[in-house]
Design a protein around this motif. Sequence first.
Motif, PDB file in Angstrom:
ATOM      1  N   THR A  59      32.575  34.159  35.935  1.00 37.67           N
ATOM      2  CA  THR A  59      33.071  33.289  34.868  1.00 37.67           C
ATOM      3  C   THR A  59      34.361  32.649  35.372  1.00 37.67           C
ATOM      4  O   THR A  59      34.785  32.895  36.501  1.00 37.67           O
ATOM      5  CB  THR A  59      33.368  34.082  33.581  1.00 37.67           C
ATOM      6  OG1 THR A  59      34.587  34.826  33.748  1.00 37.67           O
ATOM      7  CG2 THR A  59      32.236  35.037  33.228  1.00 37.67           C
ATOM      8  N   GLU A  60      34.988  31.842  34.526  1.00 37.37           N
ATOM      9  CA  GLU A  60      36.249  31.226  34.930  1.00 37.37           C
ATOM     10  C   GLU A  60      37.338  32.268  35.109  1.00 37.37           C
ATOM     11  O   GLU A  60      38.334  32.040  35.788  1.00 37.37           O
ATOM     12  CB  GLU A  60      36.685  30.185  33.891  1.00 37.37           C
ATOM     13  CG  GLU A  60      35.759  28.997  33.834  1.00 37.37           C
ATOM     14  CD  GLU A  60      36.153  28.018  32.758  1.00 37.37           C
ATOM     15  OE1 GLU A  60      37.111  28.296  32.015  1.00 37.37           O
ATOM     16  OE2 GLU A  60      35.492  26.985  32.649  1.00 37.37           O
ATOM     17  N   ARG A  61      37.175  33.435  34.481  1.00 34.53           N
ATOM     18  CA  ARG A  61      38.243  34.439  34.495  1.00 34.53           C
ATOM     19  C   ARG A  61      37.954  35.661  35.339  1.00 34.53           C
ATOM     20  O   ARG A  61      38.854  36.373  35.735  1.00 34.53           O
ATOM     21  CB  ARG A  61      38.567  34.870  33.060  1.00 34.53           C
ATOM     22  CG  ARG A  61      39.243  33.792  32.230  1.00 34.53           C
ATOM     23  CD  ARG A  61      39.620  34.333  30.880  1.00 34.53           C
ATOM     24  NE  ARG A  61      38.454  34.647  30.087  1.00 34.53           N
ATOM     25  CZ  ARG A  61      37.990  33.883  29.104  1.00 34.53           C
ATOM     26  NH1 ARG A  61      38.620  32.806  28.773  1.00 34.53           N
ATOM     27  NH2 ARG A  61      36.927  34.210  28.437  1.00 34.53           N
ATOM     28  N   LEU A  62      36.686  35.959  35.596  1.00 35.47           N
ATOM     29  CA  LEU A  62      36.396  37.220  36.298  1.00 35.47           C
ATOM     30  C   LEU A  62      35.062  37.152  37.022  1.00 35.47           C
ATOM     31  O   LEU A  62      34.250  36.259  36.791  1.00 35.47           O
ATOM     32  CB  LEU A  62      36.414  38.383  35.298  1.00 35.47           C
ATOM     33  CG  LEU A  62      35.435  38.334  34.130  1.00 35.47           C
ATOM     34  CD1 LEU A  62      34.094  38.938  34.492  1.00 35.47           C
ATOM     35  CD2 LEU A  62      36.009  39.090  32.942  1.00 35.47           C
ATOM     36  N   ASN A 152      27.397  30.200  29.218  1.00 39.13           N
ATOM     37  CA  ASN A 152      28.611  30.712  29.859  1.00 39.13           C
ATOM     38  C   ASN A 152      29.402  31.682  28.989  1.00 39.13           C
ATOM     39  O   ASN A 152      30.495  32.064  29.344  1.00 39.13           O
ATOM     40  CB  ASN A 152      29.509  29.559  30.286  1.00 39.13           C
ATOM     41  CG  ASN A 152      29.891  28.680  29.127  1.00 39.13           C
ATOM     42  OD1 ASN A 152      29.608  29.006  27.966  1.00 39.13           O
ATOM     43  ND2 ASN A 152      30.537  27.556  29.411  1.00 39.13           N
ATOM     44  N   VAL A 154      31.272  31.423  26.592  1.00 38.83           N
ATOM     45  CA  VAL A 154      32.456  30.961  25.879  1.00 38.83           C
ATOM     46  C   VAL A 154      32.095  29.839  24.916  1.00 38.83           C
ATOM     47  O   VAL A 154      32.949  29.177  24.358  1.00 38.83           O
ATOM     48  CB  VAL A 154      33.580  30.498  26.836  1.00 38.83           C
ATOM     49  CG1 VAL A 154      34.095  31.663  27.648  1.00 38.83           C
ATOM     50  CG2 VAL A 154      33.114  29.366  27.731  1.00 38.83           C
TER      51      VAL A 154
END
Length: 180
Positions: A59-62, A152, A154
């Motif tokens: 993901t964008e964070r992890l 995704n 989110v």
Amino acid sequence: MTHDLGNSDATLDRDSRIGLCRLCLNPSANLRQSHYLPKGLYRLLRDEKSPNPNPVLLTERLAVSTSKQLTPYLLCGLCEKRLSDNGENWVLQHCPRRGSFTLATILDAVSPSEVSSDTRVYLAGGIPKIDTAALAYFAISIFWRGSIHAWNQVGAISGKLMQSASTSGRPSIGGAATPR
Ligand SMILES: [Zn+2]
């Protein structure tokens, strides 16, 4: 597991619910849980020799190794079968699998039309063992699936490409047409 093909008079099992099929647009279809990539591909992505054999979710964070898959109710059984019959089955049979890669074997047996230092180009349409229609169908269906749901986690579907795929992809992969 039942194999009913998606209409409201079919008996629901616990993996089904009634709703709009995003492909054939039947408003009261018996929807199945859909995967973004074919379920069989997730199995191939597992590395059984690893302590955690699951694929990596980015993901964008992890980045995390997980068996969790998003499986929203998007398509009826008939449309899931259409996607399988027209593209997924051929691709899964010819993609890299443990110990074999059938598509590469087919290519190794024919001469490329262009060769450079690090690239070989083949005219797949002239190779009878390659089902170019299935390859194209599969590719379009992946773009289209990506465009109809926020995979995704989110809640966002990004980009004009996805918006375009949503409107133009459905007729290309069959809509209400009869599966071949
Ligand atoms: Zn459908």
